[in-house]
Structure formats: structure tokens, C-alpha cells
Design a protein around this motif. Structure first.
Motif, PDB file in Angstrom:
ATOM      1  N   TYR A 147       0.738  -1.370   0.179  1.00 27.39           N
ATOM      2  CA  TYR A 147       0.029   0.090   0.084  1.00 27.39           C
ATOM      3  C   TYR A 147       0.806   1.372   0.124  1.00 27.39           C
ATOM      4  O   TYR A 147       0.429   2.294  -0.534  1.00 27.39           O
ATOM      5  CB  TYR A 147      -0.950  -0.112   1.342  1.00 27.39           C
ATOM      6  N   LEU A 148       2.019   0.999   0.618  1.00 31.46           N
ATOM      7  CA  LEU A 148       2.855   2.351   0.529  1.00 31.46           C
ATOM      8  C   LEU A 148       3.462   2.553  -0.631  1.00 31.46           C
ATOM      9  O   LEU A 148       3.602   3.787  -1.327  1.00 31.46           O
ATOM     10  CB  LEU A 148       4.066   1.921   1.585  1.00 31.46           C
ATOM     11  N   ALA A 149       3.733   1.325  -1.522  1.00 32.07           N
ATOM     12  CA  ALA A 149       4.090   1.822  -2.773  1.00 32.07           C
ATOM     13  C   ALA A 149       3.140   2.356  -3.804  1.00 32.07           C
ATOM     14  O   ALA A 149       3.313   3.067  -4.337  1.00 32.07           O
ATOM     15  CB  ALA A 149       4.663   0.471  -3.554  1.00 32.07           C
ATOM     16  N   MET A 150       1.809   1.782  -3.319  1.00 34.60           N
ATOM     17  CA  MET A 150       0.810   2.442  -4.350  1.00 34.60           C
ATOM     18  C   MET A 150       0.627   3.824  -3.782  1.00 34.60           C
ATOM     19  O   MET A 150       0.158   4.738  -4.730  1.00 34.60           O
ATOM     20  CB  MET A 150      -0.843   1.695  -3.800  1.00 34.60           C
ATOM     21  N   ALA A 151       0.703   4.241  -2.544  1.00 28.83           N
ATOM     22  CA  ALA A 151       0.693   5.621  -1.960  1.00 28.83           C
ATOM     23  C   ALA A 151       1.646   6.320  -2.788  1.00 28.83           C
ATOM     24  O   ALA A 151       1.451   7.649  -3.204  1.00 28.83           O
ATOM     25  CB  ALA A 151       0.772   5.867  -0.477  1.00 28.83           C
ATOM     26  N   SER A 152       3.044   5.844  -2.898  1.00 30.50           N
ATOM     27  CA  SER A 152       4.013   6.762  -3.557  1.00 30.50           C
ATOM     28  C   SER A 152       3.589   7.067  -5.115  1.00 30.50           C
ATOM     29  O   SER A 152       3.693   8.004  -5.427  1.00 30.50           O
ATOM     30  CB  SER A 152       5.185   5.899  -3.576  1.00 30.50           C
ATOM     31  N   TRP A 153       2.945   6.083  -5.820  1.00 31.16           N
ATOM     32  CA  TRP A 153       2.863   6.099  -7.240  1.00 31.16           C
ATOM     33  C   TRP A 153       1.730   7.222  -7.285  1.00 31.16           C
ATOM     34  O   TRP A 153       1.869   8.087  -8.148  1.00 31.16           O
ATOM     35  CB  TRP A 153       2.074   4.716  -7.686  1.00 31.16           C
ATOM     36  N   CYS A 154       0.551   7.261  -6.298  1.00 36.09           N
ATOM     37  CA  CYS A 154      -0.518   8.169  -6.480  1.00 36.09           C
ATOM     38  C   CYS A 154       0.181   9.352  -6.106  1.00 36.09           C
ATOM     39  O   CYS A 154      -0.270  10.585  -6.788  1.00 36.09           O
ATOM     40  CB  CYS A 154      -1.465   7.742  -5.470  1.00 36.09           C
ATOM     41  N   ASP A 155       0.746   9.518  -5.023  1.00 30.90           N
ATOM     42  CA  ASP A 155       1.299  11.035  -4.708  1.00 30.90           C
ATOM     43  C   ASP A 155       2.339  11.567  -5.893  1.00 30.90           C
ATOM     44  O   ASP A 155       1.975  12.597  -6.208  1.00 30.90           O
ATOM     45  CB  ASP A 155       2.272  10.414  -3.636  1.00 30.90           C
ATOM     46  N   GLN A 156       2.997  10.731  -6.632  1.00 30.69           N
ATOM     47  CA  GLN A 156       3.871  11.236  -7.603  1.00 30.69           C
ATOM     48  C   GLN A 156       3.039  11.854  -8.969  1.00 30.69           C
ATOM     49  O   GLN A 156       3.408  12.661  -9.824  1.00 30.69           O
ATOM     50  CB  GLN A 156       4.904  10.101  -8.186  1.00 30.69           C
ATOM     51  N   ARG A 157       1.834  11.364  -8.991  1.00 30.45           N
ATOM     52  CA  ARG A 157       1.025  11.692 -10.234  1.00 30.45           C
ATOM     53  C   ARG A 157       0.082  12.669  -9.973  1.00 30.45           C
ATOM     54  O   ARG A 157      -0.969  12.787 -10.845  1.00 30.45           O
ATOM     55  CB  ARG A 157       0.482  10.220 -10.788  1.00 30.45           C
ATOM     56  N   GLY A 158      -0.011  13.255  -8.716  1.00 29.74           N
ATOM     57  CA  GLY A 158      -1.165  14.036  -8.195  1.00 29.74           C
ATOM     58  C   GLY A 158      -2.287  13.611  -7.752  1.00 29.74           C
ATOM     59  O   GLY A 158      -3.466  14.395  -7.589  1.00 29.74           O
ATOM     60  N   TYR A 159      -2.615  12.227  -7.749  1.00 30.90           N
ATOM     61  CA  TYR A 159      -3.805  11.814  -7.188  1.00 30.90           C
ATOM     62  C   TYR A 159      -3.622  11.864  -5.608  1.00 30.90           C
ATOM     63  O   TYR A 159      -3.530  10.718  -4.760  1.00 30.90           O
ATOM     64  CB  TYR A 159      -3.967  10.162  -7.684  1.00 30.90           C
TER      65      TYR A 159
ATOM     66  N   LEU B 245      -4.695   4.353 -12.277  1.00 29.11           N
ATOM     67  CA  LEU B 245      -5.189   4.352 -11.155  1.00 29.11           C
ATOM     68  C   LEU B 245      -6.121   3.146 -10.853  1.00 29.11           C
ATOM     69  O   LEU B 245      -6.015   2.765  -9.441  1.00 29.11           O
ATOM     70  CB  LEU B 245      -5.884   5.877 -10.958  1.00 29.11           C
ATOM     71  N   GLU B 246      -6.686   2.813 -11.935  1.00 30.47           N
ATOM     72  CA  GLU B 246      -7.644   1.832 -11.944  1.00 30.47           C
ATOM     73  C   GLU B 246      -6.945   0.486 -11.429  1.00 30.47           C
ATOM     74  O   GLU B 246      -7.595  -0.395 -10.574  1.00 30.47           O
ATOM     75  CB  GLU B 246      -8.517   1.456 -13.067  1.00 30.47           C
TER      76      GLU B 246
ATOM     77  N   LEU C 151     -12.343  13.254 -10.539  1.00 28.90           N
ATOM     78  CA  LEU C 151     -13.310  13.444  -9.734  1.00 28.90           C
ATOM     79  C   LEU C 151     -13.625  12.175  -8.872  1.00 28.90           C
ATOM     80  O   LEU C 151     -13.706  12.186  -7.503  1.00 28.90           O
ATOM     81  CB  LEU C 151     -14.889  13.408 -10.628  1.00 28.90           C
ATOM     82  N   ILE C 152     -13.064  11.044  -9.406  1.00 26.67           N
ATOM     83  CA  ILE C 152     -13.023   9.763  -8.675  1.00 26.67           C
ATOM     84  C   ILE C 152     -11.974   9.960  -7.320  1.00 26.67           C
ATOM     85  O   ILE C 152     -12.243   9.793  -6.392  1.00 26.67           O
ATOM     86  CB  ILE C 152     -12.568   8.442  -9.523  1.00 26.67           C
ATOM     87  N   ASP C 153     -11.011  10.752  -7.728  1.00 24.08           N
ATOM     88  CA  ASP C 153      -9.963  10.718  -6.765  1.00 24.08           C
ATOM     89  C   ASP C 153     -10.297  11.669  -5.777  1.00 24.08           C
ATOM     90  O   ASP C 153     -10.073  11.481  -4.498  1.00 24.08           O
ATOM     91  CB  ASP C 153      -8.723  11.567  -7.277  1.00 24.08           C
ATOM     92  N   GLU C 154     -11.111  12.854  -5.861  1.00 21.41           N
ATOM     93  CA  GLU C 154     -11.617  13.746  -5.102  1.00 21.41           C
ATOM     94  C   GLU C 154     -12.802  13.101  -3.938  1.00 21.41           C
ATOM     95  O   GLU C 154     -12.794  13.334  -2.932  1.00 21.41           O
ATOM     96  CB  GLU C 154     -12.280  14.979  -5.863  1.00 21.41           C
ATOM     97  N   ARG C 155     -13.294  12.132  -4.702  1.00 21.05           N
ATOM     98  CA  ARG C 155     -14.490  11.377  -4.003  1.00 21.05           C
ATOM     99  C   ARG C 155     -13.858  10.495  -2.899  1.00 21.05           C
ATOM    100  O   ARG C 155     -14.269  10.247  -1.998  1.00 21.05           O
ATOM    101  CB  ARG C 155     -15.168  10.584  -5.010  1.00 21.05           C
ATOM    102  N   ILE C 156     -12.852   9.741  -3.398  1.00 23.27           N
ATOM    103  CA  ILE C 156     -12.185   8.876  -2.542  1.00 23.27           C
ATOM    104  C   ILE C 156     -11.524   9.695  -1.183  1.00 23.27           C
ATOM    105  O   ILE C 156     -11.410   9.086  -0.088  1.00 23.27           O
ATOM    106  CB  ILE C 156     -10.887   8.220  -3.222  1.00 23.27           C
ATOM    107  N   SER C 157     -11.075  10.802  -1.457  1.00 23.79           N
ATOM    108  CA  SER C 157     -10.530  11.718  -0.498  1.00 23.79           C
ATOM    109  C   SER C 157     -11.568  12.032   0.484  1.00 23.79           C
ATOM    110  O   SER C 157     -11.119  12.207   1.525  1.00 23.79           O
ATOM    111  CB  SER C 157      -9.946  13.182  -1.324  1.00 23.79           C
TER     112      SER C 157
END
Lengths: 106, 170
Positions: B33-45, B92-93, B162-168
Motif C-alpha cells: 500500500y505504501l508503494a501504491m501511495a507513492s505512485w499516487c502521490d507522484q502523479r497528483g492523485y 489508477l484503476e 473526480l474519482i480521486d476527490e471522491r476517495i479523498s
């Protein structure tokens, strides 16, 4: 002290009075609490015996085993490792605490 | 002859081995999950990144819960060695698909331990794992709900935002 199981090189004992175990490893007799026995089991189970037959991984076919919080140190050859594995398998079975090889090492 | 093993440990050795394997699995899930967080963080998600950081912390909590249980029962909990964490995702999917399949694997593993504990009459372990069974149902549902958003909203740039904001917001 009651003898539980013996193999070619080693013997496993249980002491009811002291509530602990002893293993006669030839060079010396080692006293193990139950939790130290569990730790030994974990170490011995995780030895990759196939590496003993691969010159790249283990050219000398030796295993260094430290026991009881590094109180004891043993250098075992392939046959001794196999014998120790057999000793633990037999002893743990007779003590009714046998279980499959830990999946951690898989 | 005294049953020293039973005097020292209140769970079966087989259960202890399986719980140690579960510790390893939860540890790996946390790192993943930490690796996934890093991937999302780097791409602005940012929403997804926050979500994944929280998931990583949660998996570590699960790991620690089992770790403590094994030791409290007199067993020998093993600190896990974590390796081979995937850091590459194509979308992201795919991140959430990976997360869902990871959760399904964890559920299956928990179920296997419960089945084994039942078979061995190791009821303490079975009772302990009841919490994890409920927790895993929730975890799977969370991931499935997020994946449904991709079906509903699409996979284009604005939809992803929009999906990313909804998850947030969740």
C-alpha cells in the motif's frame, strides 16, 4: 531427565523438574527453554539444504547455528544439519507439537 | 511426563506457524500500500495517496495485532522480511484492482487459518480471528466500491480527478 528421541549424532531430552529441554549435540549438552526450542525449530526449518549441494550458494556445505541468545555456536556440516532436522521432527512429533514446516520459509 | 509445551503456549504450534505467515502477509500488504501511495502521490492523485497511506498504516496495525497475540499466547512471533514490492502500475484503476486482489488473498489466508484452527480445536485462535473476518469483508467492500466508481464515471482525465476527490472525501 527423560530421553525423548535420538538420531545418529544427537539426543533430545525433557526435564519435567526444570520444565525445559536438553539436546546433546555431541560437543556439548545445550539447555533450552520452550521458547528457545521454538526459536531453534524456526532456524533449523529455515535452513535451505538444497544450497548445500550448490557450489555457488554454499561451496563448503557448512551451516553456522547460534542457539539460546548466542550463548552457543555450532558449525554443522550437511549430514549434521540433516540429522538435526530429523531429531527435531521426531522429538516434536513425540511431544505432540509437530506441525508442518513453517510456511514462512516457503 | 509433563506437557511443557502446553504449559508454555496456549495455542497450537501449527496455528502459530500460520499466524506467523499471516504476519508476513499483512506486513507485505502494508508495504505494498505504501508503494501504491507513492505512485499516487507522484502523479497528483492526492486523495488516493492519502487513502493508501491510511491503508498502509491499517495493515501494519493488523500485523501488530497478530504479532502481539502470538507472543501473548507464549509463541514465537517472527518479524517479517519484506521483499519484491511492486511499484509499477499502468493506471489508477490498476492500483485499486491490485489492492482488491491483495485483500482477497488476505481474506483467503485468514479463512484457511480459521479452518485449520477449527479442525485442531484451537478455539482461542478461531475466536481471535473473528474480528479479522469482519474486517476483511469491509476491506473488500471498500475496494469494490471504489472500482465501481470507474464504471460509473469513466476513465478519462476529468473522471479520474473526480474519482480521486471522491476517495479523498470518504
Amino acid at each position: 531427565m527423560e530421553r525423548i528421541y535420538s538420531t545418529q549424532y544427537y539426543t533430545f531430552f525433557q526435564s519435567d523438574k526444570e520444565r525445559c529441554f536438553y539436546i546433546d549435540l555431541g560437543q556439548k549438552v545445550v539447555r533450552l527453554s520452550f521458547c528457545q526450542l521454538l526459536a531453534l525449530r524456526q532456524k533449523v526449518w529455515s535452513i535451505n539444504i538444497e544450497n548445500h549441494f550448490d557450489d555457488d550458494f554454499n561451496p563448503h556445505g557448512l551451516e553456522i547455528l547460534s542457539l539460546c541468545n548466542k550463548e552457543h555456536l555450532f558449525v554443522l556440516n550437511t549430514l549434521e544439519v540433516l540429522d538435526l532436522k530429523e531429531l527435531l521432527t521426531g522429538s516434536l512429533f513425540l511431544l505432540d507439537i509437530a506441525a508442518q514446516t513453517p510456511s514462512l520459509t516457503a | 511426563m509433563k506437557d511443557i509445551a502446553r504449559q508454555q503456549m496456549s495455542i497450537k504450534v501449527e496455528s502459530m506457524d500460520m499466524l506467523n505467515a499471516q504476519i508476513q502477509m499483512e506486513g507485505k500488504a502494508s508495504a505494498s500500500y505504501l508503494a501504491m501511495a507513492s505512485w499516487c502521490d507522484q502523479r497528483g492523485y492526492n486523495g488516493s495517496a492519502d487513502f493508501m497511506y491510511a491503508q498502509a498504516a491499517e495493515e501494519r496495525e493488523h500485523m501488530m495485532k497478530i504479532f502481539k497475540f502470538v507472543n501473548d499466547c507464549g509463541g514465537n512471533a517472527q518479524s517479517p522480511e519484506i521483499e519484491n514490492i511492486n511499484h509499477d502500475f499502468s493506471s489508477l484503476e490498476e492500483v485499486y484492482e491490485t489492492a482488491l486482489s491483495q485483500e482477497i488473498d488476505v481474506t483467503k489466508s485468514i479463512n484457511r487459518i480459521v479452518a485449520s484452527a477449527k479442525k485442531n480445536s484451537d478455539f482461542g485462535v478461531e475466536n481471535f480471528l473473528q474480528w479479522f473476518i469482519t474486517e476483511q469483508l469491509e476491506e473488500e467492500k471498500t475496494m469494490r466500491d471504489i472500482l465501481d466508481l470507474f464504471e460509473l464515471m469513466g476513465r478519462d482525465g476529468i473522471a479520474l480527478k473526480l474519482i480521486d476527490e471522491r476517495i479523498s472525501a470518504e
